[in-house]
Design an enzyme around this catalytic site. Structure first.
Site, PDB file in Angstrom:
ATOM      1  N   LYS A  69       0.843  -1.211   0.000  1.00 53.03           N
ATOM      2  CA  LYS A  69       0.000   0.000   0.000  1.00 53.03           C
ATOM      3  C   LYS A  69       0.877   1.259   0.000  1.00 53.03           C
ATOM      4  O   LYS A  69       2.092   1.175   0.234  1.00 53.03           O
ATOM      5  CB  LYS A  69      -0.891  -0.019   1.241  1.00 53.03           C
ATOM      6  CG  LYS A  69      -0.114  -0.037   2.552  1.00 53.03           C
ATOM      7  CD  LYS A  69      -0.970  -0.454   3.733  1.00 53.03           C
ATOM      8  CE  LYS A  69      -0.142  -0.459   5.013  1.00 53.03           C
ATOM      9  NZ  LYS A  69      -0.887  -1.045   6.145  1.00 53.03           N
ATOM     10  N   ARG A 126     -10.292  -0.250  14.723  1.00 53.51           N
ATOM     11  CA  ARG A 126     -10.261   0.515  13.488  1.00 53.51           C
ATOM     12  C   ARG A 126     -11.279  -0.160  12.577  1.00 53.51           C
ATOM     13  O   ARG A 126     -12.450   0.151  12.625  1.00 53.51           O
ATOM     14  CB  ARG A 126      -8.825   0.530  12.937  1.00 53.51           C
ATOM     15  CG  ARG A 126      -8.483   1.752  12.155  1.00 53.51           C
ATOM     16  CD  ARG A 126      -7.007   1.798  11.805  1.00 53.51           C
ATOM     17  NE  ARG A 126      -6.514   0.580  11.145  1.00 53.51           N
ATOM     18  CZ  ARG A 126      -5.285   0.410  10.725  1.00 53.51           C
ATOM     19  NH1 ARG A 126      -4.380   1.361  10.900  1.00 53.51           N
ATOM     20  NH2 ARG A 126      -4.904  -0.702  10.131  1.00 53.51           N
ATOM     21  N   TYR A 144      15.827  29.604   8.954  1.00 54.75           N
ATOM     22  CA  TYR A 144      14.561  30.223   9.385  1.00 54.75           C
ATOM     23  C   TYR A 144      14.456  30.200  10.897  1.00 54.75           C
ATOM     24  O   TYR A 144      14.863  29.239  11.557  1.00 54.75           O
ATOM     25  CB  TYR A 144      13.387  29.459   8.792  1.00 54.75           C
ATOM     26  CG  TYR A 144      13.190  29.711   7.320  1.00 54.75           C
ATOM     27  CD1 TYR A 144      12.923  30.992   6.838  1.00 54.75           C
ATOM     28  CD2 TYR A 144      13.249  28.658   6.413  1.00 54.75           C
ATOM     29  CE1 TYR A 144      12.727  31.208   5.486  1.00 54.75           C
ATOM     30  CE2 TYR A 144      13.051  28.862   5.061  1.00 54.75           C
ATOM     31  CZ  TYR A 144      12.784  30.154   4.600  1.00 54.75           C
ATOM     32  OH  TYR A 144      12.597  30.368   3.274  1.00 54.75           O
ATOM     33  N   MET A 151      12.410  24.014   2.855  1.00 53.74           N
ATOM     34  CA  MET A 151      11.731  23.231   1.821  1.00 53.74           C
ATOM     35  C   MET A 151      12.705  22.511   0.887  1.00 53.74           C
ATOM     36  O   MET A 151      12.502  21.354   0.528  1.00 53.74           O
ATOM     37  CB  MET A 151      10.805  24.146   0.995  1.00 53.74           C
ATOM     38  CG  MET A 151       9.951  23.381  -0.004  1.00 53.74           C
ATOM     39  SD  MET A 151       8.969  24.458  -1.033  1.00 53.74           S
ATOM     40  CE  MET A 151       7.755  25.062   0.109  1.00 53.74           C
TER      41      MET A 151
HETATM   42  C1  LIG Z   1      -0.151  -2.007   6.819  1.00 52.99           C
HETATM   43  C2  LIG Z   1      -0.722  -3.301   7.246  1.00 52.99           C
HETATM   44  C3  LIG Z   1       0.084  -4.438   7.361  1.00 52.99           C
HETATM   45  C4  LIG Z   1       1.600  -4.383   7.263  1.00 52.99           C
HETATM   46  O1  LIG Z   1       2.120  -3.765   8.432  1.00 52.99           O
HETATM   47  P1  LIG Z   1       3.705  -3.647   8.675  1.00 52.99           P
HETATM   48  O2  LIG Z   1       3.811  -3.122  10.051  1.00 52.99           O
HETATM   49  O3  LIG Z   1       4.207  -2.670   7.658  1.00 52.99           O
HETATM   50  O4  LIG Z   1       4.264  -5.004   8.477  1.00 52.99           O
HETATM   51  C5  LIG Z   1      -0.539  -5.653   7.612  1.00 52.99           C
HETATM   52  N1  LIG Z   1      -1.878  -5.724   7.766  1.00 52.99           N
HETATM   53  C6  LIG Z   1      -2.685  -4.636   7.699  1.00 52.99           C
HETATM   54  C7  LIG Z   1      -4.154  -4.792   7.891  1.00 52.99           C
HETATM   55  C8  LIG Z   1      -2.136  -3.396   7.446  1.00 52.99           C
HETATM   56  O5  LIG Z   1      -2.920  -2.314   7.406  1.00 52.99           O
END
Ligand SMILES: *Cc1c(COP(=O)(O)O)cnc(C)c1O
Length: 365
Positions: free
Chosen positions: A35, A130, A255, A303
């Site tokens: 992802k 969640r 800055y 930046m």
């Molecule tokens: C992102 C995610 C993972 C992977 O998590 P890592 O900590 O990067 O290994 C696995 N399962 C779900 C549901 C996730 O959202």
């Protein structure tokens, strides 16, 4: 012409890290989590390099569609599932496997009569709060899912660990127990473990593991680096010095006049900043490598630039190589200096940074 800021990706290391997953979970199938643009490394590039994975997981439907458009044929789970019938259409059309976590989704699924078939991952919420059905609702959700004509039987079963990166927290064992108890008499393959589960909680391995960050060579734990765990980092981030100057006591840098020079110093200006994804909150003292040697960042990150104290190498000159993280400088250490986790650093690399593969011919630059 070498771009000012670029990241080098060692894709061969992905295969090494996948082997490490297999070593920890020899009996499990691997759903590689790619992802967020493959944790910032490039979605399709990572999928192609990990073609040996049993499947992939993305967060959103559009990420799955990008994989299919690129010709990726592995199984693909979509961790956030869908919220409307149109999204379900796209999932079906692309043979993506949604996570089913709400009764709203069950209503949408139940309204379909086929002929399509949809493999799904039914999610139990074991404490993350969640996504997922609560244990008390799980059986009802399972029955309703089973009654949906388009759902491929048996449904796959999953949950997600909330605090597996803390090896002392018994919450993880409670989550695993609740999951195992709730799905005990159901058919279907099971999946619990993220990277921290795979590396730290053998009880969590089940039929499918879902490694994310460890595939990129990064540790999920706050007290270790990927290298210390036997992983190989994929990404290193580079730039160069664009100015070197002498500053005198009483001068301030950057800055907010954020750093006060107490002794005469040699200051280097590096062409990287938060516009590239270098963390805005990296504190004074955060190490960078200039010509392979550590130099501390001083003053605020801006930046397009950062400033470093080069007093230990006053002969450094414009054009010299700078590494922000990579070989000899763990991204985990930079994350610590910036009050964040390494996930956000690799995910946050912006499109201005050229991503190049380690074995790419760079003579054309
Ligand atoms: C992102 C995610 C993972 C992977 O998590 P890592 O900590 O990067 O290994 C696995 N399962 C779900 C549901 C996730 O959202």
């Amino acid at each position: 012409m070498i771009p000012a800021a670029y990241a080098v990706l060692d894709l061969n290391a992905l295969v090494h890290n996948l082997e490490k997953v297999h070593g920890c979970a020899p009996d499990a199938k691997v759903m590689a989590v790619i992802k967020a643009n493959g944790y910032g490394h490039g979605l399709v590039r990572i999928a192609q390099a990990l073609h040996a994975a049993d499947g992939f997981a993305v967060a959103r439907v559009d990420e799955g569609v990008r994989l299919r458009k690129a010709g990726i044929t592995n199984r693909v789970a979509v961790l956030e599932g869908f919220t409307c019938g149109e999204e379900l259409d796209v999932l079906l059309h692309n043979q993506l496997e949604p996570v089913v976590h709400s009764f709203t989704q069950l209503d949408i699924l139940a309204a379909r009569t086929g002929p399509e078939v949809c493999a799904v991952w039914l999610k139990l919420d074991t404490g993350m709060n969640r996504l997922g059905f609560k244990a008390k609702d799980f059986n009802a959700a399972y029955q309703r899912l089973n009654a949906c004509p388009i759902v491929k039987k048996p449904a796959n079963l999953m949950t997600h660990l909330a605090n597996a990166d803390d090896k002392q927290d018994a919450m993880t064992l409670r989550q695993i127990q609740l999951f195992n108890d709730t799905v005990e008499n159901l058919p279907g393959e099971r999946s619990i473990a993220n990277s921290a589960g795979i590396l730290g909680w053998p009880q969590s391995l089940a039929d499918w593991v879902r490694p994310g960050v460890m595939l990129y060579g990064i540790s999920p734990f706050p007290d270790s680096t990927g290298v210390q765990l036997g992983l190989k980092p994929i990404m290193s981030l580079h730039s160069r010095l664009i100015a070197v100057k002498q500053i005198k006591p009483g001068d301030t840098v950057g800055y907010g006049a954020g750093w006060l020079c107490k002794n005469a110093a040699t200051l280097g200006v590096v062409a990287i900043g938060y516009g590239d994804g270098y963390p805005r909150y990296a504190r004074t003292g955060t190490p960078v490598l200039v010509n392979g040697k550590r130099a501390p960042l001083v003053g605020r990150v801006s930046m397009d630039m950062i400033t470093v104290d080069l007093s230990a190498q006053p002969n450094a000159k414009p054009g010299d190589a700078v590494t922000l993280w990579g070989d000899g400088l763990a991204v985990e250490e930079i994350a610590e200096c910036a009050g964040t986790i390494p996930y956000t650093l690799v995910c946050g690399i912006t499109p201005r940074v050229q991503l190049v593969e380690a074995d790419m011919d760079r003579s054309g630059w």
